[in-house]
Design an enzyme around this catalytic site. Sequence first.
Site, PDB file in Angstrom:
ATOM      1  N   HIS A   1       2.727   1.686  -3.105  1.00  5.96           N
ATOM      2  CA  HIS A   1       2.424   2.911  -3.845  1.00  5.96           C
ATOM      3  C   HIS A   1       3.480   3.983  -3.638  1.00  5.96           C
ATOM      4  CE1 HIS A   1      -1.975   1.461  -3.321  1.00  5.96           C
ATOM      5  NE2 HIS A   1      -1.363   0.836  -4.312  1.00  5.96           N
TER       6      HIS A   1
ATOM      7  N   ASP B   1       0.876  -1.173   0.000  1.00  7.49           N
ATOM      8  CA  ASP B   1       0.000   0.000   0.000  1.00  7.49           C
ATOM      9  C   ASP B   1       0.917   1.227   0.000  1.00  7.49           C
ATOM     10  OD1 ASP B   1      -2.300   1.513   0.021  1.00  7.49           O
ATOM     11  OD2 ASP B   1      -3.075   0.736   1.897  1.00  7.49           O
TER      12      ASP B   1
END
Length: 170
Positions: free
Chosen positions: A111, A85
Amino acid sequence: TTVSNNKLVTLTHVTTLAITGVSIENASNEHLVTENDSNVTISNVTIADPGTLAANGNSYLSNTDGIDFAGSNFTIKNCNVNDGDDDICAKPASNACSNILITNDTIGAGHGISVGGGTAFGISKMTVSNVTFNGTADGLRLKAQDSSATGSSPGGGTAHPVVNVLYSNI
């Protein structure tokens, strides 16, 4: 120190904080969260989810940010973050972020280094330098939106913008 299978305690309203040499694995939510803090150094922290991957068919869970932070005078250095994430994410939803240095980090799956979607109070003076990305979906990401343009609340708009952000040696 290794923290495994749990979220590290959210650290809120701390005036001076150093987190050094910690490994966090297999969190079911965010791994390390510092909110409304000042004078924070996070160094030599390793975040990874090998057990989570094995238990979920080689898939990461959502909402498992590596390092979420909000406040002023942050240094995040020499960390290795691989969580699937947001790896390192500024989230100034409840107070502004300012004077941030993110340097000499290695970022894996996820990310990358993000400015979070909830930027109601803005960001100023953030430097990201000497960072290596390997297998990262997004390297550098600004996902703030202007609330005055959308009519919603996530962005700081012209009153609390994202300003003075510098990226170098990426």
